[in-house]
Design a protein around this motif. Structure first.
Motif, PDB file in Angstrom:
ATOM      1  N   ALA A 392       0.829  -1.209   0.000  1.00  0.00           N
ATOM      2  CA  ALA A 392       0.000   0.000   0.000  1.00  0.00           C
ATOM      3  C   ALA A 392       0.863   1.258   0.000  1.00  0.00           C
ATOM      4  O   ALA A 392       0.612   2.208  -0.761  1.00  0.00           O
ATOM      5  N   VAL A 393       1.896   1.287   0.843  1.00  0.00           N
ATOM      6  CA  VAL A 393       2.784   2.450   0.903  1.00  0.00           C
ATOM      7  C   VAL A 393       3.536   2.615  -0.415  1.00  0.00           C
ATOM      8  O   VAL A 393       3.677   3.735  -0.946  1.00  0.00           O
ATOM      9  N   ALA A 394       4.028   1.509  -0.954  1.00  0.00           N
ATOM     10  CA  ALA A 394       4.772   1.568  -2.209  1.00  0.00           C
ATOM     11  C   ALA A 394       3.892   2.059  -3.358  1.00  0.00           C
ATOM     12  O   ALA A 394       4.336   2.839  -4.208  1.00  0.00           O
ATOM     13  N   THR A 395       2.639   1.624  -3.382  1.00  0.00           N
ATOM     14  CA  THR A 395       1.711   2.092  -4.412  1.00  0.00           C
ATOM     15  C   THR A 395       1.461   3.587  -4.269  1.00  0.00           C
ATOM     16  O   THR A 395       1.401   4.320  -5.268  1.00  0.00           O
ATOM     17  N   SER A 396       1.327   4.062  -3.026  1.00  0.00           N
ATOM     18  CA  SER A 396       1.158   5.498  -2.790  1.00  0.00           C
ATOM     19  C   SER A 396       2.391   6.279  -3.225  1.00  0.00           C
ATOM     20  O   SER A 396       2.278   7.362  -3.829  1.00  0.00           O
ATOM     21  N   LEU A 397       3.578   5.762  -2.920  1.00  0.00           N
ATOM     22  CA  LEU A 397       4.820   6.421  -3.353  1.00  0.00           C
ATOM     23  C   LEU A 397       4.941   6.427  -4.871  1.00  0.00           C
ATOM     24  O   LEU A 397       5.474   7.378  -5.461  1.00  0.00           O
ATOM     25  N   LEU A 398       4.455   5.369  -5.499  1.00  0.00           N
ATOM     26  CA  LEU A 398       4.474   5.308  -6.956  1.00  0.00           C
ATOM     27  C   LEU A 398       3.607   6.417  -7.554  1.00  0.00           C
ATOM     28  O   LEU A 398       4.007   7.092  -8.511  1.00  0.00           O
ATOM     29  N   VAL A 399       2.430   6.608  -6.965  1.00  0.00           N
ATOM     30  CA  VAL A 399       1.543   7.683  -7.413  1.00  0.00           C
ATOM     31  C   VAL A 399       2.200   9.044  -7.173  1.00  0.00           C
ATOM     32  O   VAL A 399       2.201   9.925  -8.043  1.00  0.00           O
ATOM     33  N   ALA A 400       2.778   9.223  -5.973  1.00  0.00           N
ATOM     34  CA  ALA A 400       3.439  10.491  -5.642  1.00  0.00           C
ATOM     35  C   ALA A 400       4.615  10.776  -6.566  1.00  0.00           C
ATOM     36  O   ALA A 400       4.930  11.936  -6.847  1.00  0.00           O
ATOM     37  N   GLY A 402       4.756  10.118  -9.676  1.00  0.00           N
ATOM     38  CA  GLY A 402       4.315  10.216 -11.062  1.00  0.00           C
ATOM     39  C   GLY A 402       4.489   8.938 -11.848  1.00  0.00           C
ATOM     40  O   GLY A 402       4.704   8.977 -13.065  1.00  0.00           O
ATOM     41  N   GLY A 403       4.402   7.804 -11.173  1.00  0.00           N
ATOM     42  CA  GLY A 403       4.554   6.518 -11.843  1.00  0.00           C
ATOM     43  C   GLY A 403       5.977   6.008 -11.895  1.00  0.00           C
ATOM     44  O   GLY A 403       6.227   4.893 -12.371  1.00  0.00           O
ATOM     45  N   GLU A 404       6.927   6.815 -11.398  1.00  0.00           N
ATOM     46  CA  GLU A 404       8.326   6.390 -11.338  1.00  0.00           C
ATOM     47  C   GLU A 404       8.607   5.674 -10.013  1.00  0.00           C
ATOM     48  O   GLU A 404       8.089   6.092  -8.970  1.00  0.00           O
ATOM     49  N   PRO A 405       9.440   4.624 -10.011  1.00  0.00           N
ATOM     50  CA  PRO A 405       9.601   3.796  -8.809  1.00  0.00           C
ATOM     51  C   PRO A 405      10.706   4.242  -7.856  1.00  0.00           C
ATOM     52  O   PRO A 405      11.008   3.530  -6.896  1.00  0.00           O
ATOM     53  N   TRP A 406      11.315   5.408  -8.063  1.00  0.00           N
ATOM     54  CA  TRP A 406      12.548   5.727  -7.343  1.00  0.00           C
ATOM     55  C   TRP A 406      12.313   6.033  -5.863  1.00  0.00           C
ATOM     56  O   TRP A 406      13.209   5.805  -5.045  1.00  0.00           O
ATOM     57  N   LEU A 407      11.144   6.547  -5.501  1.00  0.00           N
ATOM     58  CA  LEU A 407      10.842   6.721  -4.072  1.00  0.00           C
ATOM     59  C   LEU A 407      10.747   5.354  -3.391  1.00  0.00           C
ATOM     60  O   LEU A 407      11.205   5.180  -2.256  1.00  0.00           O
TER      61      LEU A 407
END
Length: 453
Positions: A392-400, A402-407
């Motif tokens: 859930a957190v990773a999906t939220s970070l992905l949205v934040a 802009g679809g990039e996985p670096w966060l």
């Protein structure tokens, strides 16, 4: 020349290890099955009115509920496991887990019973969490406490291998039902892997009921009866009083394994199927191969830890996780099926599997036999909460992002750094098989449980 007693000892150890492995395999299958279903089907089945991303987030949040329940299961079953015995708790946890998983397979969807469907899903997920919360430490200790001290790394790794087996079976089950068309999968196909758990429950119970109680627990219980005229100390309080530092270090050491495992498995499958644009079967097949290799690798890693120490093995996994976080997502983003498969294999085998293979033996050596079930349960299950909400957190970070996985990659690497620091802080005499000879001996209630790095 092998004596009759040596052959009998080996036969006894094989029986104990098989019983622990089969029971743990069933429980991990049940638990990971929910994660795969959350990534692929639970959004539209139980949250159909939500935006697809929001529905997946809701499903992942439900997945995390099981991790919140695990510490409670660890405390409750740890208490009675230290007071009453390991074996009886393992039978109870197996039944809770199996019945809860079967019930999920029978659950009507949102279109049939409305809001009651996701509510009941949460209830049954809580049951899964309670069962696994008590299962992990008990299965590990039944094997470790039966094993000769010089071989505890190997024998203790066998129940750990059940986690890879559980991912292998649950991912394989969904890979099979995913061959159905989408309508059939969402209607009835997703239920099949959950209903099969009833068969695994029956097999696990038959085998587990045949195993004798842990000899180390029996010695500790006998000593407690001789030295205690009445009231027994509460194991939970004893852990906080006797082993506070080791408990905190175990929490931190566990974070790297649980966060990376769920990031690679549940979130990795979601990321590949929704962001990279390849078929979800590619990610499922990648995890299938990774789990199969992990299943074989775990006992090899465990045996190696008997020679070079638990801490060195654990550090290898956490350090590699720090440096491989970014390359993992670069390989996924390539869109190449061979590279995606290789990314799952490398990440899963050399990061969480490397740590998990020696984890139960490493952590059990931080606590005395009289509180070991509780201590190991707390160390493992409380930190598991963080892992439960990784998707859930990773999906939220992905949205934040802009679809990039670096966060997500930054969190992946940062948590592995924390784990590295905690493992390095474990006292040398608790750090593994190459510890100095002043390590306290195992088996006494006041002992830490043997040699560890």
């Amino acid at each position: 020349m092998t004596t009759v007693s040596q052959r009998g000892e080996r036969t006894r150890m094989r029986t104990v290890a098989i019983a622990s492995f089969i029971g743990a395999l069933m429980e991990w299958y049940d638990f990971f099955l929910f994660g795969t279903a959350s990534a692929l089907v639970f959004g539209p089945v139980f949250f159909p009115d939500a935006d697809p991303t929001v529905g997946t987030l809701a499903a992942f949040a439900t997945f995390g509920v099981g991790f919140v329940a695990r510490p409670l299961g660890g405390v409750v079953f740890g208490h009675f496991g230290d007071r009453v015995g390991r074996k009886s708790m393992l039978v109870i946890t197996l039944m809770i887990m199996g019945v809860g998983t079967f019930a999920i397979g029978c659950l009507p969807d949102y279109d049939q019973i409305g809001i009651a469907a996701p509510i009941l899903l949460v209830v049954f997920r809580l049951a899964q969490g309670l069962g696994l919360g008590g299962e992990y430490a008990g299965a590990a200790l039944m094997t470790i406490e039966h094993a000769p001290e010089a071989r505890r790394g190997f024998w203790g790794s066998l129940p750990q291998a059940a986690a890879s087996g559980g991912i292998l079976l649950s991912t394989g089950a969904f890979a099979l039902v995913s061959q159905l068309d989408r309508a059939e999968l969402l209607s009835w196909g997703w239920r099949m892997p959950f209903l099969v758990s009833l068969v695994l429950l029956g097999v696990g119970l038959v085998i587990r009921l045949k195993v004798s109680e842990s000899p180390e627990f029996e010695r500790t219980a006998a000593e407690r009866r001789r030295n205690n005229s009445g009231k027994q100390p509460i194991p939970l309080l004893q852990v906080f009083r006797k082993h506070p530092r080791n408990l905190l270090l175990a929490f931190g050491a566990r974070l790297g394994e649980t966060v990376t495992s769920n990031a690679i498995n549940a979130f990795g499958i979601y990321y590949v199927s929704t962001q990279v644009g390849v078929a979800e079967s590619t990610a499922l097949n990648g995890m299938l191969l990774a789990s199969a290799i992990g299943l074989v690798a775990v006992p090899i890693i465990g045996a190696l830890s008997d020679r070079i120490g638990r801490r060195r093995i654990y550090l290898a996994g956490s350090v590699f996780g720090t440096v491989f976080a970014v390359p993992f997502f670069l390989m996924l983003d390539s869109g190449s099926i061979p590279l995606i498969t290789l990314a799952f294999v490398i990440a899963y085998v050399f990061v969480p599997t490397m740590m998990f293979a020696v984890q139960s033996t490493f952590f059990s050596e931080l606590f005395g036999a009289d509180v070991r079930y509780t201590g190991l349960s707390l160390a493992y299950q409380v930190s598991a909460i963080a892992g439960g909400y990784v998707p859930a957190v990773a999906t939220s970070l992905l949205v934040a992002g802009g679809g990039e996985p670096w966060l997500v990659a930054a969190v992946f690497a940062g948590v592995c750094l924390v784990t590295t620091a905690c493992v390095l802080s474990v006292a040398h005499r608790h750090a593994g098989a190459d510890a100095s000879s002043d390590a306290e001996p195992a088996g006494r209630p006041e002992a830490t449980g043997g040699r560890v790095s």
